[in-house]
Design a protein around this motif. Structure first.
Motif, short mmCIF file in Angstrom:
data_model
loop_
_atom_site.label_atom_id
_atom_site.label_comp_id
_atom_site.label_asym_id
_atom_site.label_seq_id
_atom_site.Cartn_x
_atom_site.Cartn_y
_atom_site.Cartn_z
N SER A 496 0.82 -1.21 0.00
CA SER A 496 0.00 0.00 0.00
C SER A 496 0.85 1.25 0.00
CB SER A 496 -0.94 0.02 1.22
OG SER A 496 -0.20 -0.10 2.43
N ASP A 508 4.55 -1.12 3.50
CA ASP A 508 3.34 -1.55 4.18
C ASP A 508 2.53 -2.45 3.26
OD1 ASP A 508 3.00 -0.05 6.86
OD2 ASP A 508 3.63 1.53 5.49
N ILE A 509 2.02 -3.55 3.81
CA ILE A 509 1.18 -4.46 3.03
C ILE A 509 0.15 -5.10 3.95
CG2 ILE A 509 2.69 -6.47 3.34
CD1 ILE A 509 2.08 -7.21 0.40
N THR A 510 -1.04 -5.33 3.43
CA THR A 510 -2.09 -6.02 4.18
C THR A 510 -2.41 -7.33 3.48
OG1 THR A 510 -3.04 -3.94 4.98
CG2 THR A 510 -4.46 -5.89 5.02
N ARG A 511 -2.29 -8.43 4.19
CA ARG A 511 -2.62 -9.76 3.66
C ARG A 511 -3.93 -10.23 4.29
NH1 ARG A 511 1.61 -12.79 1.73
NH2 ARG A 511 -0.09 -14.16 1.05
N THR A 512 -4.74 -10.88 3.49
CA THR A 512 -6.03 -11.37 3.96
C THR A 512 -5.96 -12.89 4.17
OG1 THR A 512 -7.20 -9.62 2.78
CG2 THR A 512 -8.49 -11.55 3.43
N ASP A 517 -7.91 -9.31 7.96
CA ASP A 517 -6.92 -8.52 7.26
C ASP A 517 -5.76 -8.24 8.22
OD1 ASP A 517 -8.41 -8.42 4.95
OD2 ASP A 517 -9.39 -6.53 5.47
N PRO A 519 -2.13 -6.41 8.80
CA PRO A 519 -1.18 -5.43 8.26
C PRO A 519 0.25 -5.73 8.68
CG PRO A 519 -2.26 -4.53 10.19
CD PRO A 519 -2.82 -5.92 10.00
N TYR A 520 1.16 -5.76 7.70
CA TYR A 520 2.57 -6.01 7.96
C TYR A 520 3.39 -4.77 7.61
CZ TYR A 520 1.57 -11.07 8.08
OH TYR A 520 1.09 -12.30 8.38
N LEU A 521 4.49 -4.59 8.32
CA LEU A 521 5.46 -3.55 8.00
C LEU A 521 6.81 -4.22 7.77
CD1 LEU A 521 6.46 -0.62 7.73
CD2 LEU A 521 6.84 -0.62 10.21
N LYS A 538 1.78 -5.09 12.37
CA LYS A 538 1.62 -3.78 12.99
C LYS A 538 0.64 -3.87 14.16
CE LYS A 538 1.45 -0.28 10.10
NZ LYS A 538 1.07 0.57 8.93
#
Length: 559
Positions: A496, A508-512, A517, A519-521, A538
């Protein structure tokens, strides 16, 4: 932190997010010459007002400034002898013999914040291989950058590719060619999807070529039945396909990206300088050589094949949306802004048209007694900025009615189109590079993403006892750093946000997973050819964290 200091910091951050931080080529992102409204961009200036810095530039060159992060790039040619001053105006009699004095061709890099020189590189030294028009230079082609490499093309000498710190990575040269009346060269390179496109239309044998941007290797090359011309090629991405557009002395041609001819279009003047450009699935082409009676401008629709030229008496056909026989400029590229097409004519007049239909909004209006105009106009904050050879910028309010808002004046001749970066305007004159910036704004240096991070990486992620392999893609799109994580099982997942600050890469990325959902950093640094760092969920960093490392898939591209 004190409230005032915090407010200033937040102001700088917000401005940086709103403003484009890079101007990677002629006319900037998208080759359109337009940026979003920004109240911090300067609208008025003079030799005494809103000048952040003014740096001398040795030699002569009409190449436009290009910017990546805090680096500004130009090219120049420095004559060891005496150089005849460029003569302003439209005239015949500018032909000159080939110089016999030694010249140095250089690529220059300046600091955007201070104007201080960062590096320069002499790419060639010797007697020029050909002549040039009195009003041309031996460094008129504008460089282009992808944020990883800078590509500087100097016609009749070669193409020189650097990293952004000034290290020469590779170079290509071609045999010198004759140009019409010895007027010299000016066509700039075009970069698209890792391929550089160069067109060299001359009086010996014209050609078009595609080169691998990472290595300089030739992908393909085709000969062209054209005489000397000075326009830059353009990749048109329309709703049906991608097309490589070239203008010429005889025909406009469209090729696919492998060099196969798709369609041709005749009926233009014998010299075409303005860059083709596109918006809303229409391609705009103008050709207005002052020595010809016909100076047409046309809008082309996608999907054409074969000869799509207009028959006598036609102003449109299946693939020509509209045309006008007498409105095109000679030098400046027209500009599309707020659903209006503005055509700046060399003799100092501005006309306005509806871009989809060609309907006239207002006819040619005089910009005042400021001489001729060669630089292409730029637009922001509801205004069109038209720069004359005499150093005056006539500022016209955008809209259906012609209205001059004011005029800004500098003391030197202007031939190059400006660059717009953040809250700064960069104008190259005959002897200086000006940075125009509103007085009183907080000073914040731009940051440049480390160019070596771009490309494809083989990434290994470790969280606890689990280890997973991915492909990490880092690219630049519309002057913004982008990232994609590719899983062999679940496919592509876009980050994102991707940023680079103080050499730290943050993603930043969000995996489902099912209904959740997560969120990873990702954060990391580049060291000795390896990207590596930490990853955490996160909000739960103390419970769910791990490490990652990535090796470049194409090691040759990083050299």
């Amino acid at each position: 932190m004190k409230p005032l200091a915090l407010l200033l910091l937040l102001t700088v951050i917000l401005r940086a997010e709103e403003a484009p931080l890079n101007w990677p080529q002629f006319r900037g992102p998208g080759f359109m010459g337009v940026v979003a409204d920004n109240p911090d961009l300067p609208e008025t200036w003079s030799e005494e007002k809103n000048i952040a810095w003014k740096t001398p530039v040795a030699g002569r060159g009409w190449s436009c400034p290009v910017v990546w992060g805090n680096r500004v790039f130009l090219t120049t040619s420095i004559n060891s002898g005496e150089t005849e001053p460029a003569k302003k105006g439209l005239y015949f009699g500018g032909n000159r013999e080939k110089p016999q004095t030694i010249h140095e061709w250089k690529v220059l890099c300046f600091d955007l914040t201070t104007g201080e020189p960062l590096w320069d590189y002499q790419v060639h030294r010797g007697v020029p291989p050909g002549a040039r028009h009195l009003k041309n230079s031996f460094a008129s082609e504008t460089p282009i950058t992808d944020g990883e490499r800078l590509y500087a093309y100097i016609g009749n000498l070669g193409l020189y590719t650097f990293n952004l710190n000034g290290k020469l990575l590779w170079a290509r040269s071609w045999d010198p060619v004759k140009t019409r009346y010895g007027w010299g060269t000016a066509s700039s390179p075009f970069l698209h999807d890792g391929i550089l496109y160069l067109v060299n239309d001359n009086d010996d044998q014209s050609w078009l070529t595609a080169l691998d941007a990472a290595t300089g290797d030739t992908k393909w090359k085709v000969d062209r039945d054209e005489g000397s011309n000075w326009s830059t090629p353009f990749v048109w991405e329309n709703s049906q396909r991608k097309e490589l557009i070239t203008t010429g002395t005889g025909k406009v041609r469209s090729y696919d990206l492998n060099g196969k001819l798709l369609w041709t279009l005749t009926g233009f003047s014998s010299i075409t300088v303005p860059l083709p450009f596109a918006e809303d699935d229409l391609l705009y082409i103008g050709s207005g050589y002052v020595g010809d009676k016909k100076r047409p401008f046309m809008a082309v629709k996608p999907g054409a094949n074969g000869d799509i030229s207009l028959e006598n008496g036609e102003s449109s056909n299946e693939f020509i949306a509209w045309s006008h026989p007498q409105i095109a400029p000679y030098m400046p590229t027209p500009i599309l802004y707020r659903d209006h097409l503005y055509v700046l004519l060399d003799r100092g007049m501005l006309a306005c048209f509806e871009p989809k239909t060609g309907e006239k909004i207002y006819d040619r209006k005089r910009l005042g007694r400021y001489g001729e105009f060669n630089a292409s106009p730029i637009a922001y904050n509801g205004k069109i900025f038209c720069l004359s050879e005499r150093g005056a910028t006539v500022v016209v309010n955008a809209g259906d009615e012609f209205e001059i808002d004011h005029v800004n004046e500098l003391d030197e001749m202007i031939m190059a189109t400006p660059a717009i970066v953040g809250d700064r305007l960069l104008i190259r004159t005959t002897e200086h590079l000006y940075c125009i910036r509103k007085e009183g704004l907080p000073v914040a240096a731009a940051t440049v993403p480390t160019p070596q991070i771009l490309g494809e990486w083989a990434l290994t992620l470790k969280m606890g006892d689990n280890e997973s392999d991915y492909t990490l893609r880092l690219t630049i799109e519309e002057a913004t750093l982008k990232g994609m994580l590719v899983s062999p099982r679940s496919g592509e997942h876009a980050f994102s946000s991707v940023s680079m600050k103080d050499d730290v890469l943050s993603m930043d990325i969000t995996r489902t997973y099912g209904d959740n959902d997560v969120p990873y950093l990702y954060q990391g640094k580049l060291s000795e050819g390896t990207l590596s760092g930490t990853v955490a969920i996160k909000g739960a960093e103390d419970q769910f964290s791990g490490t990652w490392s990535a090796k470049r898939k194409n090691a040759k591209a990083a050299q």
